[in-house]
Design a protein around this motif. Structure first.
Motif, PDB file in Angstrom:
ATOM      1  N   LEU A 115      -4.418   0.147   6.976  1.00  0.00           N
ATOM      2  CA  LEU A 115      -3.495  -1.028   6.271  1.00  0.00           C
ATOM      3  C   LEU A 115      -4.475  -2.162   6.030  1.00  0.00           C
ATOM      4  O   LEU A 115      -4.512  -3.148   4.851  1.00  0.00           O
ATOM      5  CB  LEU A 115      -2.743  -1.774   7.191  1.00  0.00           C
ATOM      6  N   ALA A 116      -5.678  -2.469   6.882  1.00  0.00           N
ATOM      7  CA  ALA A 116      -6.374  -3.597   6.332  1.00  0.00           C
ATOM      8  C   ALA A 116      -7.277  -3.589   5.014  1.00  0.00           C
ATOM      9  O   ALA A 116      -7.828  -4.176   4.868  1.00  0.00           O
ATOM     10  CB  ALA A 116      -6.730  -4.134   8.107  1.00  0.00           C
ATOM     11  N   GLY A 128      -4.496  -7.217   6.997  1.00  0.00           N
ATOM     12  CA  GLY A 128      -2.899  -6.156   6.405  1.00  0.00           C
ATOM     13  C   GLY A 128      -2.838  -6.733   5.198  1.00  0.00           C
ATOM     14  O   GLY A 128      -2.775  -8.013   4.863  1.00  0.00           O
ATOM     15  N   PRO A 129      -1.528  -6.074   4.640  1.00  0.00           N
ATOM     16  CA  PRO A 129      -1.144  -6.377   2.980  1.00  0.00           C
ATOM     17  C   PRO A 129       0.227  -7.438   3.748  1.00  0.00           C
ATOM     18  O   PRO A 129       1.474  -6.659   4.124  1.00  0.00           O
ATOM     19  CB  PRO A 129      -0.952  -5.652   2.647  1.00  0.00           C
ATOM     20  N   SER A 130       0.019  -8.568   4.212  1.00  0.00           N
ATOM     21  CA  SER A 130       0.938  -9.708   4.254  1.00  0.00           C
ATOM     22  C   SER A 130       1.209 -10.751   3.941  1.00  0.00           C
ATOM     23  O   SER A 130       0.515 -11.583   4.646  1.00  0.00           O
ATOM     24  CB  SER A 130       0.748  -9.809   5.920  1.00  0.00           C
ATOM     25  N   PHE A 136      -5.014  -2.850  -1.739  1.00  0.00           N
ATOM     26  CA  PHE A 136      -4.121  -2.688  -2.721  1.00  0.00           C
ATOM     27  C   PHE A 136      -3.107  -4.709  -3.049  1.00  0.00           C
ATOM     28  O   PHE A 136      -2.640  -4.794  -4.908  1.00  0.00           O
ATOM     29  CB  PHE A 136      -3.672  -1.260  -2.474  1.00  0.00           C
ATOM     30  N   LEU A 137      -2.397  -4.788  -2.004  1.00  0.00           N
ATOM     31  CA  LEU A 137      -1.977  -6.078  -2.930  1.00  0.00           C
ATOM     32  C   LEU A 137      -2.594  -7.266  -2.881  1.00  0.00           C
ATOM     33  O   LEU A 137      -1.555  -7.481  -3.965  1.00  0.00           O
ATOM     34  CB  LEU A 137      -0.961  -6.240  -0.606  1.00  0.00           C
ATOM     35  N   THR A 138      -3.977  -6.854  -2.460  1.00  0.00           N
ATOM     36  CA  THR A 138      -4.192  -8.519  -2.968  1.00  0.00           C
ATOM     37  C   THR A 138      -4.590  -8.168  -4.777  1.00  0.00           C
ATOM     38  O   THR A 138      -4.910  -9.293  -5.357  1.00  0.00           O
ATOM     39  CB  THR A 138      -5.508  -8.868  -2.465  1.00  0.00           C
ATOM     40  N   CYS A 139      -5.141  -7.166  -5.681  1.00  0.00           N
ATOM     41  CA  CYS A 139      -5.070  -6.590  -6.653  1.00  0.00           C
ATOM     42  C   CYS A 139      -4.459  -6.361  -7.478  1.00  0.00           C
ATOM     43  O   CYS A 139      -4.519  -5.996  -8.681  1.00  0.00           O
ATOM     44  CB  CYS A 139      -6.477  -5.756  -6.490  1.00  0.00           C
ATOM     45  N   SER A 140      -3.249  -6.742  -6.982  1.00  0.00           N
ATOM     46  CA  SER A 140      -2.188  -6.159  -8.138  1.00  0.00           C
ATOM     47  C   SER A 140      -0.751  -7.399  -7.893  1.00  0.00           C
ATOM     48  O   SER A 140       0.165  -6.928  -8.785  1.00  0.00           O
ATOM     49  CB  SER A 140      -1.234  -5.170  -7.595  1.00  0.00           C
ATOM     50  N   SER A 174       3.470  -4.212   7.794  1.00  0.00           N
ATOM     51  CA  SER A 174       2.826  -3.644   8.545  1.00  0.00           C
ATOM     52  C   SER A 174       1.714  -4.490   8.581  1.00  0.00           C
ATOM     53  O   SER A 174       0.607  -4.354   7.404  1.00  0.00           O
ATOM     54  CB  SER A 174       2.829  -2.336   8.417  1.00  0.00           C
ATOM     55  N   VAL A 175       0.607  -4.475   9.551  1.00  0.00           N
ATOM     56  CA  VAL A 175      -0.538  -4.629   9.840  1.00  0.00           C
ATOM     57  C   VAL A 175      -1.851  -3.942  10.522  1.00  0.00           C
ATOM     58  O   VAL A 175      -1.285  -3.102  11.245  1.00  0.00           O
ATOM     59  CB  VAL A 175      -0.396  -5.801  10.398  1.00  0.00           C
TER      60      VAL A 175
END
Length: 374
Positions: free
Chosen positions: A255-256, A152-154, A262-266, A166-167
């Motif tokens: 989330l995964a 997830g985004p972490s 979204f997190l990794t691309c931004s 959250s994951v």
């Protein structure tokens, strides 16, 4: 105690294998959650420094870890320590999972198997195998069926600052996913369970490829419209690949899936995004890798993903374009022009699941029905 007897407020003995950014931040989280935590590192100097100063000299250098966490290594823990553990948390690169499990397998008590949790994201280069298949190859189907995955985004630096996170937690054995959720769940760290670890693994691996594309766009000077377009189309593309692979399309809305994408691309914090951004600024890939200071998994995953795309016969123009830039010397501006010149297409489309594809094959290898995952 065996994982089947865990309750939400029980404390556990946890061995975290891997003292990089993510392994360290999860050890910190679990130690702060009153679990007994051991942190394994391959580096003796790292182990000694950690035990003396409660700091990691390699990662999260400014953070002070709970004094209750004990660093061990450089040798892998022996059977005596392993048998005391309620949880084994694997936070090592995917390329090291097969070797590590091969060594650990004789030290596991199959009659009282600890909760096995994997947080690595990637595809094994030589075999194109996801971690679940590596577990099956090294430890057998019974162990693979109860293995649990967290994704997830972490970002690690935010977890140690207790930023709300959250994951997704998934296993082919739902009870194990629930137990892992209980171990990790805190007011600052929420867990949501699922039954598609293979789709979750695939999403966690391929989003690194798309992060390179997003970084390239930023490096070329494109702005918000382009980023939003690109992330949305990357989500569509990874969902199409995952569905053809045999995973559940819903997994990529989790989330995964979209969360981590979204997190990794931004964020410039992402190593893969950084690789793309520097490519967009005109740097050469070899120079970027040499000076990056850490591994960008998306560079090697791009090769594995290209083979998966070809084997499945699925359309994935963005991932194919990233491969062309990294490994075929394609010009960035020409690549962008080619992508934007593609003919109009239906926006939302999913391929047939190819009778389950690689997922069905793996489920059969584990002696499970394909439908059990959906």
């Amino acid at each position: 105690m065996p994982p089947s007897q865990l309750h939400p407020h029980d404390t556990c003995k946890v061995l975290v294998l891997g003292a990089g950014n993510f392994g360290s931040c999860l050890a910190d989280h679990l130690g702060d959650s009153e679990h007994e935590v051991w942190l394994w590192s391959r580096s003796k100097s790292q182990v000694d420094f950690f035990n003396k100063h409660h700091r990691n000299p390699e990662c999260l250098k400014d953070h002070v870890f709970p004094s209750t966490i004990i660093a061990v290594g450089p040798d892998l823990p022996d059977a005596e320590l392993i048998k005391e553990m309620d949880v084994l948390l694997f936070a090592i690169p995917t390329e090291g999972v097969r070797e590590t499990l091969t060594i650990l397998r004789p030290r596991l008590n199959l009659e009282k198997l600890p909760l096995l949790i994997f947080v690595n994201k990637g595809i094994e280069i030589a075999t194109n195998a996801l971690t679940l298949e590596i577990i099956a190859d090294t430890c057998g189907a019974d162990v693979a069926k109860v293995a649990t995955f967290i994704s997830g985004p972490s970002f690690a630096k935010e977890i140690v600052r207790r930023q709300p996170t959250s994951v997704s937690v998934a296993s082919l054995t739902p009870e194990r996913a629930e137990r892992a959720s209980q171990v990790f769940h805190q007011p600052w760290f929420r867990c949501y369970t699922g039954r598609d670890p293979i789709g979750m693994e695939l999403a966690g691996a391929v989003k690194n490829v798309y992060a390179i594309a997003s970084g390239v766009a930023e490096g070329l000077g494109f702005e918000n419209n382009t980023r939003a377009m690109l992330i949305t189309r990357c989500l569509s593309e990874m969902t199409r690949i995952g569905t053809a692979y045999g995973a559940s399309p819903l997994t990529f809305l989790s989330l995964a899936g979209v969360g981590d994408l979204f997190l990794t691309c931004s964020s410039p914090t992402s190593r893969n995004y950084t690789v793309g951004h520097r490519l967009g600024k005109g740097e050469k890939l070899d120079d970027i890798i040499r000076t990056l200071g850490s591994v960008a998994e998306g560079v090697t995953t791009t090769k594995a993903l290209r083979k998966i795309i070809d084997d499945l016969g699925v359309e994935a123009p963005i991932a194919t374009a990233v491969y062309g830039v990294l490994y075929e010397g394609k010009d960035l501006q020409e690549t962008v022009k080619d992508l934007m010149s593609l003919p109009p297409l239906p926006e939302l489309d999913l391929p047939a699941q190819n009778e389950g594809g690689p997922v069905r094959q793996l489920m059969e290898k584990l002696g499970l029905e394909y439908g059990a995952m959906h």
